[in-house]
Design a protein around this motif. Structure first.
Motif, PDB file in Angstrom:
ATOM      1  N   GLN A  14      41.822  30.025  53.444  1.00  0.00           N
ATOM      2  CA  GLN A  14      43.115  29.345  53.584  1.00  0.00           C
ATOM      3  C   GLN A  14      44.194  30.281  54.127  1.00  0.00           C
ATOM      4  N   PHE A 226      38.263  21.917  34.398  1.00  0.00           N
ATOM      5  CA  PHE A 226      38.887  20.919  35.267  1.00  0.00           C
ATOM      6  C   PHE A 226      37.854  19.938  35.776  1.00  0.00           C
ATOM      7  N   TYR A 228      37.827  16.904  38.970  1.00  0.00           N
ATOM      8  CA  TYR A 228      38.549  16.101  39.949  1.00  0.00           C
ATOM      9  C   TYR A 228      37.618  15.089  40.588  1.00  0.00           C
ATOM     10  N   GLY A 302      47.095  35.877  50.708  1.00  0.00           N
ATOM     11  CA  GLY A 302      46.134  35.078  49.933  1.00  0.00           C
ATOM     12  C   GLY A 302      45.611  35.791  48.690  1.00  0.00           C
TER      13      GLY A 302
HETATM   14  C1  LIG Z   1      36.540  27.466  41.155  1.00  0.00           C
HETATM   15  C2  LIG Z   1      37.837  27.566  41.881  1.00  0.00           C
HETATM   16  C3  LIG Z   1      38.674  26.485  41.929  1.00  0.00           C
HETATM   17  C4  LIG Z   1      39.876  26.552  42.586  1.00  0.00           C
HETATM   18  N1  LIG Z   1      40.639  25.447  42.640  1.00  0.00           N
HETATM   19  C5  LIG Z   1      41.776  25.483  43.332  1.00  0.00           C
HETATM   20  C6  LIG Z   1      42.546  24.324  43.489  1.00  0.00           C
HETATM   21  O1  LIG Z   1      42.178  23.264  42.995  1.00  0.00           O
HETATM   22  N2  LIG Z   1      43.692  24.372  44.195  1.00  0.00           N
HETATM   23  C7  LIG Z   1      44.107  25.539  44.771  1.00  0.00           C
HETATM   24  O2  LIG Z   1      45.147  25.535  45.409  1.00  0.00           O
HETATM   25  N3  LIG Z   1      43.405  26.671  44.645  1.00  0.00           N
HETATM   26  C8  LIG Z   1      42.251  26.662  43.947  1.00  0.00           C
HETATM   27  N4  LIG Z   1      41.516  27.800  43.837  1.00  0.00           N
HETATM   28  C9  LIG Z   1      42.004  29.027  44.454  1.00  0.00           C
HETATM   29  C10 LIG Z   1      41.796  29.007  45.950  1.00  0.00           C
HETATM   30  O3  LIG Z   1      40.445  28.683  46.236  1.00  0.00           O
HETATM   31  C11 LIG Z   1      42.093  30.372  46.535  1.00  0.00           C
HETATM   32  O4  LIG Z   1      43.339  30.809  46.089  1.00  0.00           O
HETATM   33  C12 LIG Z   1      42.125  30.332  48.061  1.00  0.00           C
HETATM   34  O5  LIG Z   1      40.889  29.915  48.556  1.00  0.00           O
HETATM   35  C13 LIG Z   1      42.450  31.698  48.600  1.00  0.00           C
HETATM   36  O6  LIG Z   1      42.328  31.709  49.983  1.00  0.00           O
HETATM   37  P1  LIG Z   1      42.062  33.062  50.748  1.00  0.00           P
HETATM   38  O7  LIG Z   1      42.082  32.736  52.180  1.00  0.00           O
HETATM   39  O8  LIG Z   1      42.959  34.105  50.248  1.00  0.00           O
HETATM   40  O9  LIG Z   1      40.605  33.508  50.284  1.00  0.00           O
HETATM   41  P2  LIG Z   1      39.207  32.821  50.571  1.00  0.00           P
HETATM   42  O10 LIG Z   1      39.352  31.370  50.720  1.00  0.00           O
HETATM   43  O11 LIG Z   1      38.298  33.361  49.540  1.00  0.00           O
HETATM   44  O12 LIG Z   1      38.794  33.399  51.987  1.00  0.00           O
HETATM   45  C14 LIG Z   1      38.452  34.735  52.217  1.00  0.00           C
HETATM   46  C15 LIG Z   1      37.547  34.747  53.414  1.00  0.00           C
HETATM   47  O13 LIG Z   1      37.381  36.072  53.880  1.00  0.00           O
HETATM   48  C16 LIG Z   1      36.032  36.296  54.226  1.00  0.00           C
HETATM   49  N5  LIG Z   1      35.787  37.730  54.104  1.00  0.00           N
HETATM   50  C17 LIG Z   1      35.866  38.505  52.997  1.00  0.00           C
HETATM   51  N6  LIG Z   1      35.602  39.773  53.270  1.00  0.00           N
HETATM   52  C18 LIG Z   1      35.367  39.842  54.596  1.00  0.00           C
HETATM   53  C19 LIG Z   1      35.042  40.915  55.484  1.00  0.00           C
HETATM   54  N7  LIG Z   1      34.937  42.162  55.056  1.00  0.00           N
HETATM   55  N8  LIG Z   1      34.865  40.634  56.786  1.00  0.00           N
HETATM   56  C20 LIG Z   1      34.990  39.363  57.236  1.00  0.00           C
HETATM   57  N9  LIG Z   1      35.291  38.319  56.449  1.00  0.00           N
HETATM   58  C21 LIG Z   1      35.483  38.547  55.137  1.00  0.00           C
HETATM   59  C22 LIG Z   1      35.265  35.458  53.234  1.00  0.00           C
HETATM   60  O14 LIG Z   1      33.982  35.135  53.686  1.00  0.00           O
HETATM   61  C23 LIG Z   1      36.160  34.234  53.093  1.00  0.00           C
HETATM   62  O15 LIG Z   1      35.837  33.212  53.996  1.00  0.00           O
HETATM   63  C24 LIG Z   1      40.290  27.755  43.192  1.00  0.00           C
HETATM   64  C25 LIG Z   1      39.449  28.854  43.162  1.00  0.00           C
HETATM   65  C26 LIG Z   1      38.224  28.761  42.532  1.00  0.00           C
HETATM   66  C27 LIG Z   1      37.315  29.943  42.506  1.00  0.00           C
END
Ligand SMILES: Cc1cc2nc3c(=O)[nH]c(=O)nc-3n(C[C@H](O)[C@H](O)[C@H](O)COP(=O)(O)OP(=O)(O)OC[C@H]3O[C@@H](n4cnc5c(N)ncnc54)[C@H](O)[C@@H]3O)c2cc1C
Lengths: 432, 281
Positions: A14, A226, A228, A302
């Motif tokens: 995200q 939770f 949903y 994030g």
């Molecule tokens: C069980 C669960 C339920 C959740 N429910 C909710 C909810 O209902 N509503 C909500 O708002 N939030 C929810 N969250 C939180 C939400 O999922 C996260 O806050 C959000 O996805 C964070 O986004 P991000 O882009 O920071 O990380 P991520 O979505 O984890 O993306 C990180 C990306 O980086 C990639 N990556 C990592 N390291 C490397 C590397 N070295 N090289 C290349 N690529 C790499 C990974 O493959 C991944 O695709 C939930 C989380 C969990 C675990």
């Protein structure tokens, strides 16, 4: 490889997608690198999407984003072993477009988002892991990947690599994650016919329901459960602090199994075909556990930056907003012809402080510590509340005044006056 | 030399499940991959490219999402990629598919003559192994199926020599070009694309052909209309309840091993001995 980009975004979750989209849309030369086979492949879960954050990035996302149901009802349950007390808020206002919250399936949603990023003009490379940051002294000048000829350079690198954020750790930007600052969540998707979901949850069309749960289901650990409703499936899960899992030696899947067997939950998921089981970390250390967020040639967005509001289960929206703000910082500096030095990137921090992101995280900054030191909020109180409700509702020939006295006594026996007042004060401070 | 490799995007069958009650195939959330056998064919073609500077074109028929499969092929080193996509192609069985692909290859030939066409042994979602041969017949190509090794390629003589796995052994076959080859699994290992290859693949403009661009002459022979195959029923076979048993013997002599096995069988199925006796007499 000598090719140089305005910005490199690590990760296509995200945060990364928001950042890459925003910069590409503004005409910057953007490279995004994702280690998964395709964006979202590492993230197959259902989740709640908060429209506001996405709307500010892609105003017309509702036209083609894969959305499951919009949420019109929120239930909060405090569970004992056999019962729960709870509240429900349901409003027809939530049933009128534009809707405010949706359930989504991340694998499909992330694919859609990534397509938008590519259409905006970013170069998206999957199945490639960023292994290291390229440093020139103190300054980040690019990334190294696990592919031959895999070094790429850019003016700025946005680390949106999720909760583990190995890259920032490896580069020494922040310390090891502490088990008390992360929750381990497990979840499953259960498939059920649309009509069954609609009758079980009293909804129709594309409307849906969320149930947030706390209490005995976490067996004394700090955490929540939770459930949903998706279009044709239910997402059910539970998450607790990693440090608690370690201390109590409970297996996460066993916790979820036990939660699914609860007499109030079991009938809701009955007959479903379990499709996926996933486990993932959530950074819940809050404000005090946040790492430095920017430096010479880099920013963090994030989960990698601890941007999660555990109380309200918000993560994806913080991820998107931080990704967007990081991107806007780069765009501004480009327009002003300023380099992406620590001094200039400090604007990112200022933008964060001015947004709901930091305001909310600051508001709850005491909560993680209070919960950590006061497990009674997850053990004693749910039990007392359920017993009190039971006593008042059961008709058994005992007069109401005696019942009230007994309830009062049960609270006092469990926590004493001082304990009760102290707990009330702590909660007030935490949510103040 | 010009090589065309036909590939297909398929649901990852390792992740497909059959619904226990309704017996329907549950495709939701199942990731799409390049048919693994096709990747073996592609790698074989790329090895020829490395040795003979061949030009490699990948061709697929599928929905717009099949673009991912083509980009992957490009990242491994294919030079050109063509996506046949048109609603009119939907619902095709192997007959209609090979008709469409053969038409497209005829179009490709107009730009650059084709010397070799590669295909995987079969797909993991259909398991028919009919499309490759179907193309060969329509285009009048020499057909080499189940190839496990390309021994030699003589561009002067326009001849190719291959090893073909056949029942009971390996055949060495030599034929004229142009030819169509379907390859066996496990004969090579797909290379790992370099970063510059990834960039090139992501940026490469694909050729997207609808039925007219693909030179389809008879529209009744493509898609559902051109497909006589009917899937009347999908069902999950009832799982076996019997369990296999490994019989241990003291001796390594076949004679003794057979005797032990027979003794075991006769104890387990007492009627068997009588039955055999009765039939023998
Ligand atoms: C069980 C669960 C339920 C959740 N429910 C909710 C909810 O209902 N509503 C909500 O708002 N939030 C929810 N969250 C939180 C939400 O999922 C996260 O806050 C959000 O996805 C964070 O986004 P991000 O882009 O920071 O990380 P991520 O979505 O984890 O993306 C990180 C990306 O980086 C990639 N990556 C990592 N390291 C490397 C590397 N070295 N090289 C290349 N690529 C790499 C990974 O493959 C991944 O695709 C939930 C989380 C969990 C675990």
């Amino acid at each position: 490889m000598t090719e140089k980009f305005d910005a490199i975004v690590v990760g296509a979750g995200q945060a990364g997608n928001a950042a890459a989209y925003t910069m590409a849309k503004a005409g910057l030369k953007v490279l995004q690198i994702e280690r998964g086979e395709y964006p979202g492949s590492k993230n197959v879960q259902g989740a709640i999407l908060y429209a506001d954050a996405l709307e500010k990035i892609i105003p017309d996302f509702r036209d083609d984003a894969p959305l499951e149901r919009h949420l019109i009802e929120q239930r909060v349950w405090i569970l004992d072993d056999e019962s729960y007390v709870g509240t429900t808020y349901r409003s027809n206002d939530f049933n009128k477009p534009p809707y405010n919250r949706y359930t989504i399936i991340r694998a499909q949603f992330d694919k859609w988002y990534s397509k938008k990023v590519q259409e905006a003009g970013a170069l998206v490379i999957c199945e490639t892991t960023v292994t290291d940051l390229h440093m020139d002294g103190e300054r980040v000048v690019g990334v190294k990947t696990d592919r031959t000829g895999g070094s790429v350079y850019a003016d700025v690198v946005i680390l949106a690599d999720g909760v583990n954020s190995l890259l920032a750790r490896k580069a020494g930007f922040h310390e090891e994650l502490k088990p008390k600052d992360v929750a381990l969540a497990v979840k499953e998707i259960h498939f059920l016919p649309e009509s069954t979901i609609e009758s079980r949850f009293n909804v129709s069309g594309n409307a849906g329901v969320v149930i947030e749960m706390a209490g005995k289901i976490t067996q004394g650990m700090i955490g929540t459960g939770f459930l949903y409703t998706n279009k044709e499936s239910l997402t059910i899960g539970v998450g607790c602090l990693l440090s608690d899992f370690k201390k109590q030696g409970i297996a996460p899947y066993a916790l979820l199994e036990q939660m699914k067997a609860h007499p109030a939950i079991k009938p809701l998921i009955e007959g479903g075909e379990m499709k996926e089981y996933t486990a993932h970390l959530i950074p819940e250390g809050g404000y005090h556990a946040m790492p430095p967020l920017c430096g010479e040639g880099w920013m963090i967005a994030g989960d990698a930056g601890m941007f999660v509001n555990g109380v309200h289960r918000e993560g994806s929206n913080l991820a998107m907003t931080t990704g967007q703000l990081a991107a806007e910082t780069v765009i501004e500096l480009k327009n002003e012809n300023k380099p992406c030095t620590a001094k200039h990137l400090a604007r990112y921090r200022a933008k964060l402080d001015a947004s709901f992101v930091m305001k909310d995280l600051k508001k709850y900054k005491r909560l993680p510590e209070i919960f950590e030191k006061n497990h009674q909020f997850f053990t004693t109180y749910p039990e007392l509340m359920n017993r009190a409700a039971h006593a008042m509702i059961a008709v058994d020939g005992v007069d109401k005044k005696s019942k009230e006295r007994a309830i009062r006594r049960s609270f006092l026996n469990a926590r004493s006056w001082k304990g009760l007042m102290g707990d009330a004060f702590k909660l007030w401070r935490a949510f103040e | 030399m010009h090589i065309v490799v036909c590939i297909k995007q398929v649901p990852d069958s390792a992740q497909i499940r059959v619904h226990p009650v309704t017996n329907t195939i549950m495709r939701q959330g199942v990731p799409a991959i390049v048919n693994p056998y096709d990747l073996v064919a592609l790698e074989e073609a790329l090895r020829l490219k490395d040795r003979y500077q061949a030009h490699v074109t990948v061709l697929t028929m599928g929905p717009p999402q099949a673009e991912t499969a083509l980009r992957k092929a490009l990242s491994f080193g294919a030079d050109e990629a063509i996506l046949l996509t048109d609603r009119a192609f939907a619902g095709a069985d192997t007959l209609a598919t090979s008709y469409a692909l053969a038409s497209a290859i005829r179009q490709i030939q107009k730009d650059m003559p084709v010397d070799l066409v590669f295909a995987g042994k079969q797909t993991i979602d259909g398991d028919t192994a009919q499309v490759g041969p179907g193309i060969a017949v329509r285009l009048g190509l020499q057909m080499l199926t189940y190839v496990c090794k390309i021994e030699a390629l003589d561009l002067e003589q326009r001849e190719i020599t291959v090893q073909r796995r056949a029942e009971g052994g390996v055949q060495v076959l030599k034929t004229r070009l142009p030819a169509l080859i379907t390859v066996l699994e496990g004969i090579n290992e797909m290379r790992f694309a370099t970063m510059p290859d990834m960039f090139r693949a992501a940026r490469h403009p694909l050729k997207v052909w609808d039925k007219d661009a693909a030179g389809i002459e008879d529209a009744t022979r493509i898609g559902l209309k051109g497909s006589p195959t009917v899937v009347s029923k999908v069902f999950a076979p009832t799982p076996r309840t019997q369990k296999a048993e490994i019989v241990q013997t003291q001796s390594d002599q076949p004679r003794d091993q057979a005797a032990t096995l027979l003794a075991k069988l006769f104890t387990k199925f007492p009627q068997l001995r009588a039955e055999i006796g009765r039939r023998a007499s």
